[in-house]
Write an enzyme that holds these catalytic residues in place. Structure first.
Site, PDB file in Angstrom:
ATOM      1  N   ASP A  99      13.234   2.407  -8.803  1.00 26.03           N
ATOM      2  CA  ASP A  99      12.639   2.981  -7.599  1.00 26.03           C
ATOM      3  C   ASP A  99      11.502   2.036  -7.191  1.00 26.03           C
ATOM      4  O   ASP A  99      10.425   2.043  -7.791  1.00 26.03           O
ATOM      5  CB  ASP A  99      12.127   4.392  -7.908  1.00 26.03           C
ATOM      6  CG  ASP A  99      11.335   4.983  -6.738  1.00 26.03           C
ATOM      7  OD1 ASP A  99      11.053   4.245  -5.766  1.00 26.03           O
ATOM      8  OD2 ASP A  99      10.988   6.176  -6.808  1.00 26.03           O
TER       9      ASP A  99
ATOM     10  N   CYS B 110       4.182  14.761  -4.524  1.00 28.10           N
ATOM     11  CA  CYS B 110       5.619  14.855  -4.879  1.00 28.10           C
ATOM     12  C   CYS B 110       5.868  14.428  -6.318  1.00 28.10           C
ATOM     13  O   CYS B 110       6.873  13.767  -6.616  1.00 28.10           O
ATOM     14  CB  CYS B 110       6.488  14.031  -3.937  1.00 28.10           C
ATOM     15  SG  CYS B 110       6.457  14.623  -2.266  1.00 28.10           S
TER      16      CYS B 110
ATOM     17  N   GLN C  27       7.110   1.929  -4.288  1.00 22.33           N
ATOM     18  CA  GLN C  27       5.685   1.550  -4.348  1.00 22.33           C
ATOM     19  C   GLN C  27       5.479   0.134  -4.874  1.00 22.33           C
ATOM     20  O   GLN C  27       4.334  -0.281  -5.065  1.00 22.33           O
ATOM     21  CB  GLN C  27       4.912   2.546  -5.228  1.00 22.33           C
ATOM     22  CG  GLN C  27       4.903   3.965  -4.707  1.00 22.33           C
ATOM     23  CD  GLN C  27       4.148   4.117  -3.384  1.00 22.33           C
ATOM     24  OE1 GLN C  27       3.374   3.253  -2.971  1.00 22.33           O
ATOM     25  NE2 GLN C  27       4.385   5.223  -2.694  1.00 22.33           N
TER      26      GLN C  27
ATOM     27  N   HIS D  10       8.603  10.388  -8.950  1.00 26.50           N
ATOM     28  CA  HIS D  10       8.528  11.108  -7.680  1.00 26.50           C
ATOM     29  C   HIS D  10       9.680  12.116  -7.641  1.00 26.50           C
ATOM     30  O   HIS D  10      10.735  11.868  -8.229  1.00 26.50           O
ATOM     31  CB  HIS D  10       8.685  10.066  -6.560  1.00 26.50           C
ATOM     32  CG  HIS D  10       8.460  10.564  -5.179  1.00 26.50           C
ATOM     33  ND1 HIS D  10       9.415  11.241  -4.457  1.00 26.50           N
ATOM     34  CD2 HIS D  10       7.388  10.447  -4.360  1.00 26.50           C
ATOM     35  CE1 HIS D  10       8.941  11.521  -3.251  1.00 26.50           C
ATOM     36  NE2 HIS D  10       7.710  11.059  -3.165  1.00 26.50           N
TER      37      HIS D  10
ATOM     38  N   LYS E  53       7.183   1.943   4.104  1.00 25.39           N
ATOM     39  CA  LYS E  53       6.058   1.665   3.190  1.00 25.39           C
ATOM     40  C   LYS E  53       5.754   0.171   3.121  1.00 25.39           C
ATOM     41  O   LYS E  53       4.849  -0.251   2.415  1.00 25.39           O
ATOM     42  CB  LYS E  53       6.382   2.194   1.789  1.00 25.39           C
ATOM     43  CG  LYS E  53       6.428   3.726   1.744  1.00 25.39           C
ATOM     44  CD  LYS E  53       6.575   4.238   0.344  1.00 25.39           C
ATOM     45  CE  LYS E  53       7.077   5.655   0.274  1.00 25.39           C
ATOM     46  NZ  LYS E  53       6.028   6.667   0.439  1.00 25.39           N
TER      47      LYS E  53
HETATM   48  N1  PMP Z   1       9.617   7.114  -4.857  1.00 22.57           N
HETATM   49  C1  PMP Z   1       8.306   6.846  -4.844  1.00 22.57           C
HETATM   50  C2  PMP Z   1       7.664   6.244  -6.053  1.00 22.57           C
HETATM   51  C3  PMP Z   1       7.563   7.124  -3.693  1.00 22.57           C
HETATM   52  O1  PMP Z   1       6.259   6.865  -3.668  1.00 22.57           O
HETATM   53  C4  PMP Z   1       8.211   7.697  -2.562  1.00 22.57           C
HETATM   54  C5  PMP Z   1       7.443   8.053  -1.307  1.00 22.57           C
HETATM   55  N2  PMP Z   1       6.216   8.664  -1.526  1.00 22.57           N
HETATM   56  C6  PMP Z   1       9.577   7.944  -2.639  1.00 22.57           C
HETATM   57  C7  PMP Z   1      10.239   7.631  -3.802  1.00 22.57           C
HETATM   58  C8  PMP Z   1      10.328   8.536  -1.492  1.00 22.57           C
HETATM   59  O2  PMP Z   1      10.315   7.682  -0.393  1.00 22.57           O
HETATM   60  P1  PMP Z   1      10.831   8.172   1.032  1.00 22.57           P
HETATM   61  O3  PMP Z   1      10.146   9.459   1.313  1.00 22.57           O
HETATM   62  O4  PMP Z   1      10.436   7.068   1.944  1.00 22.57           O
HETATM   63  O5  PMP Z   1      12.314   8.314   0.908  1.00 22.57           O
END
Ligand code: PMP
Length: 403
Positions: free
Chosen positions: A199, A361, A202, A122, A225
Site C-alpha cells: 500500500d 481510518c 503514503q 488503513h 495524494k
Molecule cells: N492506505 C493508506 C495508508 C492511506 O493513507 C489511504 C488514504 N488515507 C488509503 C489507503 C486510501 O486511499 P484512497 O482513499 O485515496 O483510496
C-alpha cells in the site's frame, strides 16, 4: 536546494485566506493541493481533446487515447515497472486493494488460506480482506507492533505457514508517518514463495519507489495524494499475476468478444479497466508525476524530512505532548494531555491552520494505542518552517484556551 517560495506560487489555493488568516495547509496525508499545471491540464483536456478513449476512429478520440497511454508510460517510469501493461488505472488505493482482494482472492484463494496484514493498516487494507474472509473463509493474520509502534519483524516471520498466500502491508503508515522496512518484508515473504501487495498511498508522494528493485508483486497508490486529481489511482501488478487473475469489473473495454454463451477477455491492462476510464484524471495524473519529476522526488523527500525533524523538535517542547511512533518524513500524530484532538483541530482551524483529527481510518491501531484518535499534521513539498512556527503558536494558544 528547492526554492519553496517559487514552488508555492504554482499552487493557487495556497494564497487563500481562511477566517481572514493565511491558509496553513498541513493535511497533506489526506490529500495534497494541486499545482496549476495539473489544474490547467484538466481544463485543457475538456477544451481541446475531449472524446471517449480507445473506441473511436476519429481524431479527438485518438488524441485523447494517446494522451492517456502516455500517462500510463509516465506512471511506468515513475515506479520503475517493466511493462506499461502492468499499470492498471483505478479510482485510487482503495479500489486497487479491492481489485487484488477480489481478483487475486477469486483466482488463488480458498477456505483455510491465510493472508498477512498489520496492526497499523488503513481500513482500506483491512476491510477488503474481511469481505473476502466472509466470501471464501480465508484467515487474516495480523503482524503485531513493538513498543515504539514498529512492525514486529520477528513475530511477522512466525506468521508464515503452508497456508499463507499473500502479504499486504502499508509502506508508510498514514497515522505514524513512519516507513516500514518494506524490502525486508518482501524478501521474507518471497523466501516463503508468498507475494506482497504494497500500500503505497503514503509513500509514493514522499520517496523514490522502484517496484523492480523492491521486487513488489503489487503496488497501490492514489493520484490525489501525489499532487494529482481525485478519483484516479494506480494498481501495479507483476505481469505473471495479472495475466492469471480473473477480471474485477465486467463491462465494455475489458472484453475481446462477447457472446451469450461465452465471453473472452481483453489483454492487459484493459482486462482490468472495464467501462469508460477517468481519462481526464489519468492524463492529469501523468502531468502531476511529471511535475514531481521536475522538482525531484529526492529533493521533496529531503525537504519534508527537514520539516518533520523541525516540527518534532518544536512539538517536543510542549508539556504533556505525546508523539505516536517515530515519524520520519511525512506525518506526525500527537495528543496533548487530555485535550480532545477535535477541540484542538477546531481552534487551529479558526487560525487558518488545517490539520486532521480523529482515527484516520485506522481504528485497530487506535485500539492498540488505547486512544480514540490523534491530531495529525502532515507535510508536502510546499510547506515551510514558518508554517510550522504558526502551527506551534496555534497549539500554544489552543492549549491555554482548553486547559
Ligand atoms: N492506505 C493508506 C495508508 C492511506 O493513507 C489511504 C488514504 N488515507 C488509503 C489507503 C486510501 O486511499 P484512497 O482513499 O485515496 O483510496
Amino acid at each position: 536546494m528547492l526554492d519553496i517560495e517559487d514552488i508555492r506560487k504554482e499552487f493557487p489555493i495556497l494564497e487563500s485566506r481562511i477566517y481572514n488568516k493565511p491558509l496553513v495547509y498541513l493535511d497533506n496525508a489526506a490529500t495534497t493541493q494541486k499545482p496549476k499545471c495539473v489544474i490547467d491540464t484538466i481544463s485543457n483536456v475538456y477544451t481541446t481533446m475531449n472524446a471517449n478513449v480507445h473506441r473511436g476512429v476519429h481524431h479527438l478520440s485518438q488524441v485523447a487515447t494517446i494522451a492517456m497511454e502516455e500517462s500510463r508510460e509516465t506512471v511506468r517510469k515513475f515506479i520503475g515497472a517493466e511493462h506499461s501493461h502492468e499499470i492498471i488505472f483505478t479510482r485510487g488505493t482503495t479500489e486497487s486493494i479491492n481489485l487484488v482482494a477480489s481478483s487475486f482472492g477469486g483466482t488463488f484463494l480458498k477456505a483455510g488460506d491465510e493472508i498477512i496484514i498489520s496492526t497499523m493498516e488503513h481500513h482500506s487494507n483491512i476491510v477488503p480482506w474481511q469481505l473476502l474472509q466472509a466470501r471464501l473463509g480465508i484467515k487474516i493474520r495480523v503482524i503485531p507492533l513493538t513498543g515504539n509502534c514498529k512492525l514486529d519483524i520477528e513475530a511477522y516471520k512466525q506468521l508464515f505457514n503452508a497456508n499463507t498466500r499473500l502479504v499486504s502491508i502499508a509502506h508508510v503508515s498514514n497515522v505514524l508517518g513512519a516507513t516500514n522496512p518494506i524490502k525486508e518484508i518482501i524478501d521474507i515473504a518471497h523466501s516463503h514463495d508468498v507475494p506482497v501487495l504494497v500500500d503505497g498511498a503514503q509513500s509514493i508522494p514522499h520517496k523514490k519507489i522502484d517496484v523492480k528493485e523492491l521486487d513488489a508483486d503489487f503496488l497501490a497508490f492514489s493520484g490525489h495524494k501525489v499532487y494529482g486529481p481525485t478519483g484516479v489511482g494506480v494498481l501495479y501488478g507483476k505481469e505473471k499475476w495479472l495475466e492469471a487473475m480473473q477480471p474485477y469489473h465486467g463491462g465494455g473495454e475489458m472484453i475481446k468478444r462477447v457472446r451469450f454463451d461465452k465471453t473472452t477477455f481483453n489483454e492487459l491492462p484493459y482486462k482490468f479497466e472495464a467501462g469508460t476510464p477517468d481519462y481526464v484524471g489519468i492524463i492529469a495524473l501523468g502531468k502531476a508525476l511529471e511535475w514531481v519529476n521536475r522538482i525531484g522526488i529526492e529533493n521533496i523527500a529531503t525537504h519534508e524530512h527537514e520539516l518533520t525533524m523541525y516540527a518534532l523538535e518544536q512539538l517536543r517542547r510542549i508539556p504533556a505532548l505525546r508523539i505516536f511512533g517515530e515519524p520520519d518524513g511525512s506525518a506526525i500524530s500527537f495528543l496533548i494531555g487530555d485535550i480532545h484532538p477535535a477541540d484542538l483541530g477546531t481552534i487551529l482551524d479558526r487560525l487558518g491552520i488545517a490539520i486532521r483529527t480523529g482515527h484516520h481510518c485506522a481504528q485497530p491501531l487506535m485500539d492498540y494505542l488505547g486512544i480514540p484518535g490523534t491530531a495529525r499534521a502532515s507535510f508536502a513539498v510546499y510547506n515551510t518552517k514558518e508554517e510550522i512556527d504558526i502551527l506551534m503558536q496555534g497549539i500554544e494558544r489552543a492549549v491555554k484556551m482548553l486547559s
